[in-house]
Design a protein around this motif. Structure first.
Motif, PDB file in Angstrom:
ATOM      1  N   VAL A   1       0.840  -1.197   0.000  1.00 42.96           N
ATOM      2  CA  VAL A   1       0.000   0.000   0.000  1.00 42.96           C
ATOM      3  C   VAL A   1       0.876   1.248   0.000  1.00 42.96           C
ATOM      4  CG1 VAL A   1      -1.640   1.333   1.388  1.00 42.96           C
ATOM      5  CG2 VAL A   1      -1.945  -1.129   1.128  1.00 42.96           C
ATOM      6  N   GLN A   2       1.928   1.224   0.807  1.00 37.35           N
ATOM      7  CA  GLN A   2       2.807   2.385   0.880  1.00 37.35           C
ATOM      8  C   GLN A   2       3.433   2.686  -0.474  1.00 37.35           C
ATOM      9  OE1 GLN A   2       6.607   2.024   2.947  1.00 37.35           O
ATOM     10  NE2 GLN A   2       6.122   3.871   4.124  1.00 37.35           N
ATOM     11  N   GLN A   3       3.895   1.649  -1.155  1.00 39.56           N
ATOM     12  CA  GLN A   3       4.495   1.859  -2.468  1.00 39.56           C
ATOM     13  C   GLN A   3       3.490   2.446  -3.450  1.00 39.56           C
ATOM     14  OE1 GLN A   3       6.127  -1.898  -3.678  1.00 39.56           O
ATOM     15  NE2 GLN A   3       7.779  -1.877  -2.153  1.00 39.56           N
ATOM     16  N   THR A   4       2.270   1.893  -3.448  1.00 35.62           N
ATOM     17  CA  THR A   4       1.249   2.381  -4.371  1.00 35.62           C
ATOM     18  C   THR A   4       0.853   3.822  -4.064  1.00 35.62           C
ATOM     19  OG1 THR A   4       0.383   0.132  -4.593  1.00 35.62           O
ATOM     20  CG2 THR A   4      -1.047   1.923  -5.295  1.00 35.62           C
ATOM     21  N   VAL A   5       0.655   4.110  -2.784  1.00 32.40           N
ATOM     22  CA  VAL A   5       0.229   5.452  -2.393  1.00 32.40           C
ATOM     23  C   VAL A   5       1.328   6.471  -2.687  1.00 32.40           C
ATOM     24  CG1 VAL A   5      -0.421   6.899  -0.432  1.00 32.40           C
ATOM     25  CG2 VAL A   5      -1.395   4.627  -0.671  1.00 32.40           C
ATOM     26  N   ARG A   6       2.582   6.082  -2.481  1.00 31.87           N
ATOM     27  CA  ARG A   6       3.668   6.995  -2.811  1.00 31.87           C
ATOM     28  C   ARG A   6       3.726   7.287  -4.305  1.00 31.87           C
ATOM     29  NH1 ARG A   6       8.766   4.919   0.978  1.00 31.87           N
ATOM     30  NH2 ARG A   6       8.100   6.005   2.909  1.00 31.87           N
ATOM     31  N   ALA A   7       3.442   6.264  -5.113  1.00 27.59           N
ATOM     32  CA  ALA A   7       3.412   6.486  -6.564  1.00 27.59           C
ATOM     33  C   ALA A   7       2.281   7.440  -6.934  1.00 27.59           C
ATOM     34  CB  ALA A   7       3.248   5.148  -7.286  1.00 27.59           C
ATOM     35  N   ILE A   8       1.111   7.238  -6.284  1.00 26.85           N
ATOM     36  CA  ILE A   8      -0.013   8.138  -6.537  1.00 26.85           C
ATOM     37  C   ILE A   8       0.334   9.557  -6.088  1.00 26.85           C
ATOM     38  CG2 ILE A   8      -2.413   8.639  -5.930  1.00 26.85           C
ATOM     39  CD1 ILE A   8      -2.872   5.642  -5.677  1.00 26.85           C
TER      40      ILE A   8
ATOM     41  N   LEU B   1      -3.985  19.926 -11.033  1.00 29.00           N
ATOM     42  CA  LEU B   1      -4.753  19.456  -9.879  1.00 29.00           C
ATOM     43  C   LEU B   1      -4.679  20.487  -8.760  1.00 29.00           C
ATOM     44  CD1 LEU B   1      -3.719  15.675  -9.687  1.00 29.00           C
ATOM     45  CD2 LEU B   1      -5.897  16.615 -10.522  1.00 29.00           C
ATOM     46  N   GLN B   2      -5.579  20.329  -7.811  1.00 21.91           N
ATOM     47  CA  GLN B   2      -5.633  21.265  -6.692  1.00 21.91           C
ATOM     48  C   GLN B   2      -4.739  20.796  -5.545  1.00 21.91           C
ATOM     49  OE1 GLN B   2      -9.738  21.677  -5.607  1.00 21.91           O
ATOM     50  NE2 GLN B   2     -10.333  22.583  -7.573  1.00 21.91           N
ATOM     51  N   LYS B   3      -4.485  21.751  -4.651  1.00 23.30           N
ATOM     52  CA  LYS B   3      -3.656  21.446  -3.478  1.00 23.30           C
ATOM     53  C   LYS B   3      -4.312  20.368  -2.602  1.00 23.30           C
ATOM     54  CE  LYS B   3      -0.326  22.176  -0.476  1.00 23.30           C
ATOM     55  NZ  LYS B   3       1.081  21.796  -0.752  1.00 23.30           N
ATOM     56  N   SER B   4      -5.646  20.356  -2.524  1.00 22.99           N
ATOM     57  CA  SER B   4      -6.348  19.369  -1.692  1.00 22.99           C
ATOM     58  C   SER B   4      -6.071  17.944  -2.158  1.00 22.99           C
ATOM     59  CB  SER B   4      -7.853  19.643  -1.708  1.00 22.99           C
ATOM     60  OG  SER B   4      -8.361  19.577  -3.045  1.00 22.99           O
ATOM     61  N   ASP B   5      -5.881  17.766  -3.467  1.00 25.66           N
ATOM     62  CA  ASP B   5      -5.569  16.429  -3.976  1.00 25.66           C
ATOM     63  C   ASP B   5      -4.209  15.954  -3.454  1.00 25.66           C
ATOM     64  OD1 ASP B   5      -7.907  16.110  -5.539  1.00 25.66           O
ATOM     65  OD2 ASP B   5      -7.051  17.430  -7.049  1.00 25.66           O
ATOM     66  N   VAL B   6      -3.250  16.847  -3.433  1.00 19.88           N
ATOM     67  CA  VAL B   6      -1.920  16.504  -2.908  1.00 19.88           C
ATOM     68  C   VAL B   6      -2.000  16.185  -1.411  1.00 19.88           C
ATOM     69  CG1 VAL B   6       0.438  17.317  -2.560  1.00 19.88           C
ATOM     70  CG2 VAL B   6      -0.796  17.946  -4.636  1.00 19.88           C
ATOM     71  N   LEU B   7      -2.775  17.005  -0.694  1.00 17.50           N
ATOM     72  CA  LEU B   7      -2.893  16.780   0.752  1.00 17.50           C
ATOM     73  C   LEU B   7      -3.570  15.448   1.055  1.00 17.50           C
ATOM     74  CD1 LEU B   7      -3.905  20.383   1.917  1.00 17.50           C
ATOM     75  CD2 LEU B   7      -1.667  19.271   2.087  1.00 17.50           C
ATOM     76  N   ASN B   8      -4.586  15.099   0.276  1.00 15.03           N
ATOM     77  CA  ASN B   8      -5.275  13.809   0.494  1.00 15.03           C
ATOM     78  C   ASN B   8      -4.327  12.633   0.293  1.00 15.03           C
ATOM     79  OD1 ASN B   8      -7.786  14.818   1.179  1.00 15.03           O
ATOM     80  ND2 ASN B   8      -8.502  14.906  -0.945  1.00 15.03           N
ATOM     81  N   THR B   9      -3.520  12.690  -0.752  1.00 15.03           N
ATOM     82  CA  THR B   9      -2.575  11.585  -0.985  1.00 15.03           C
ATOM     83  C   THR B   9      -1.489  11.569   0.079  1.00 15.03           C
ATOM     84  OG1 THR B   9      -1.333  13.027  -2.499  1.00 15.03           O
ATOM     85  CG2 THR B   9      -2.968  11.531  -3.472  1.00 15.03           C
ATOM     86  N   GLU B  10      -1.078  12.739   0.545  1.00 12.65           N
ATOM     87  CA  GLU B  10      -0.065  12.782   1.595  1.00 12.65           C
ATOM     88  C   GLU B  10      -0.586  12.184   2.899  1.00 12.65           C
ATOM     89  OE1 GLU B  10       3.155  15.948   3.498  1.00 12.65           O
ATOM     90  OE2 GLU B  10       1.560  16.656   2.163  1.00 12.65           O
ATOM     91  N   VAL B  11      -1.876  12.397   3.187  1.00 13.51           N
ATOM     92  CA  VAL B  11      -2.501  11.785   4.363  1.00 13.51           C
ATOM     93  C   VAL B  11      -2.449  10.260   4.256  1.00 13.51           C
ATOM     94  CG1 VAL B  11      -4.691  11.414   5.548  1.00 13.51           C
ATOM     95  CG2 VAL B  11      -3.975  13.723   4.950  1.00 13.51           C
ATOM     96  N   GLN B  12      -2.714   9.742   3.070  1.00 13.70           N
ATOM     97  CA  GLN B  12      -2.677   8.292   2.873  1.00 13.70           C
ATOM     98  C   GLN B  12      -1.261   7.736   3.028  1.00 13.70           C
ATOM     99  OE1 GLN B  12      -5.313   6.311   2.580  1.00 13.70           O
ATOM    100  NE2 GLN B  12      -6.546   8.158   2.885  1.00 13.70           N
ATOM    101  N   VAL B  13      -0.260   8.513   2.615  1.00 16.80           N
ATOM    102  CA  VAL B  13       1.129   8.090   2.799  1.00 16.80           C
ATOM    103  C   VAL B  13       1.453   7.969   4.279  1.00 16.80           C
ATOM    104  CG1 VAL B  13       3.545   8.772   2.504  1.00 16.80           C
ATOM    105  CG2 VAL B  13       1.942   9.007   0.603  1.00 16.80           C
ATOM    106  N   LYS B  14       1.026   8.967   5.069  1.00 16.41           N
ATOM    107  CA  LYS B  14       1.273   8.938   6.508  1.00 16.41           C
ATOM    108  C   LYS B  14       0.527   7.769   7.168  1.00 16.41           C
ATOM    109  CE  LYS B  14       3.889  12.548   6.543  1.00 16.41           C
ATOM    110  NZ  LYS B  14       5.343  12.423   6.811  1.00 16.41           N
TER     111      LYS B  14
END
Length: 392
Positions: free
Chosen positions: A132-139, A152-165
């Motif tokens: 999951v970590q590898q996939t989420v980091r790629a996303i 894309l918007q900043k919120s999209d980046v923040l959402n993916t960063e939350v998933q990485v954490k």
């Protein structure tokens, strides 16, 4: 602990060898008296009576008379029928604890199998989290690149960063689960905690074979109860045999002297004793009634134990069948979730779906993978428990 109980029962059985072996007691007694009867008797035992000792004045008012006596007493049991049955009852106690030890070993074996499967599952959970970590980091990398391009918007980046954490947190929790499972396994195999064990690859789904609905009559816990019932039956016979007379032999050899450490006069006494308890205030009859009730209670407990074991067997068989069905369902679900993620990732790369859809699909896939492994774990634990229930 079960083996120690077995040793205790063995030593208790050895104590009953006293019904065959003699008892010998050696004593040395020093005394002095001016009691007329005892003083004359001690002089007589010392073989020191003279004509002057029959003087009425001396007979009625003796001076302090000393006596030093060394005595060896021997008792030899001959016929004690009740004690024979007590010895047989004690032998059944050894069998009882031997079966308990066997059942304890079987249960510990099941617990170790279960703990090892838990450790394998913990490693699998860690592996899934790393995927999951590898996939989420790629996303995240793709999303951040699109955000830099202004697509894309900043919120999209923040959402993916939350998933990485979240993935990093889940990996750390999986590592803790591995440590906890290793410590539990160390306790079961009597090793010092702190060792992190590795395992073989996670097992595939077990082959579910048709099992019998009948409990094995020779299961060790059933045999333990049966040995306890036999022990009580023999104790009842022992109590009944206590109505019969007992025959025992006795003998003693002694030295008496006026001087300390003197061995001037010796004498022996030997004989046979036939004793018969004719009436003990209904104590024996009530004891037999109590023992019979306790034996009947054990018989009821054994029947109840077998009924509950049969119920547990049927329940476990149903759980095993359900686990097999769940595995099949989860295999299909994982394949569907993986395909859904693949499609959404392609559409996301084309800008046709938003980031939340892709992250949701990734979360769904990881959950289904974990559920599949949990189903396989449950099936193997259930199969091990079914083996524990039917072993003999």
């Amino acid at each position: 602990m079960s083996e120690l109980d077995e040793k205790i029962a063995a030593f208790n059985y050895r104590q009953t060898a006293a019904i065959y072996l003699p008892r010998a007691t050696l004593s040395y007694t020093a005394m002095v008296t001016n009691n007329p009867l005892h003083a004359f008797g001690m002089k007589l035992q010392q073989r020191g009576i003279s004509q002057s000792d029959f003087n009425p004045q001396l007979l009625n008012h003796p001076s302090g008379t000393p006596d030093f006596a060394a005595m060896l007493n021997v008792q030899q049991p001959l016929i004690n029928i009740d004690m024979l049955y007590q010895r047989r009852s004690a032998a059944q106690q050894i069998a009882l604890y031997r079966y308990k030890t066997q059942r304890s070993k079987e249960y510990i074996t099941f617990l170790v199998q279960q703990a090892y499967l838990q450790l394998q599952l913990a490693y699998e959970a860690q592996s899934v989290m790393e995927e999951v970590q590898q996939t989420v980091r790629a996303i995240y990398a793709f999303t951040n690149d699109r955000y830099t391009q202004g697509l894309l918007q900043k919120s999209d980046v923040l959402n993916t960063e939350v998933q990485v954490k979240n993935a990093e947190t889940n990996i750390a929790e999986a590592a803790d689960h591995i440590k906890n499972a290793s410590d539990y396994l160390s306790v079961l195999i009597n090793q010092t905690a702190g060792t992190i064990y590795t395992t073989t690859p996670f097992p595939s789904a077990p082959v579910i074979e048709k099992t019998t609905d009948l409990l094995p009559p020779g299961r060790s816990d059933f045999k333990a109860m049966e040995a306890a019932i036999r022990s009580y039956s023999l104790m009842i016979k022992s109590s009944r045999m206590s109505y019969l007379p007992r025959l025992n032999a006795f003998a003693n050899y002694q030295f008496n002297d006026r001087k300390i450490a003197g061995f001037g006069a010796n004498a022996y006494l030997a004989g046979l004793q036939l004793s018969w308890d004719l009436f003990k205030g209904n104590q024996t009859g009530n004891k037999i009634s109590a023992q019979t009730a306790e034996r009947d209670k054990l018989a009821e407990e054994l029947a109840k134990q077998k009924d509950e074991a049969a119920l547990e067997l049927r329940k476990t068989q149903r759980q095993l069948s359900q686990a097999s069905f769940t595995i099949q369902q989860q295999e299909t679900t994982v394949a569907l979730a993986a395909e859904a993620l693949r499609i959404l990732q392609n559409r996301y790369n084309q800008g046709l779906v938003n980031t939340t859809d892709v992250l949701t699909a990734q979360t769904q896939l990881s959950q289904q993978k974990l559920l599949y492994r949990q189903a396989v774990y449950t099936a193997h634990v259930t199969a091990a428990y079914l083996q524990f229930l039917t072993i003999q």
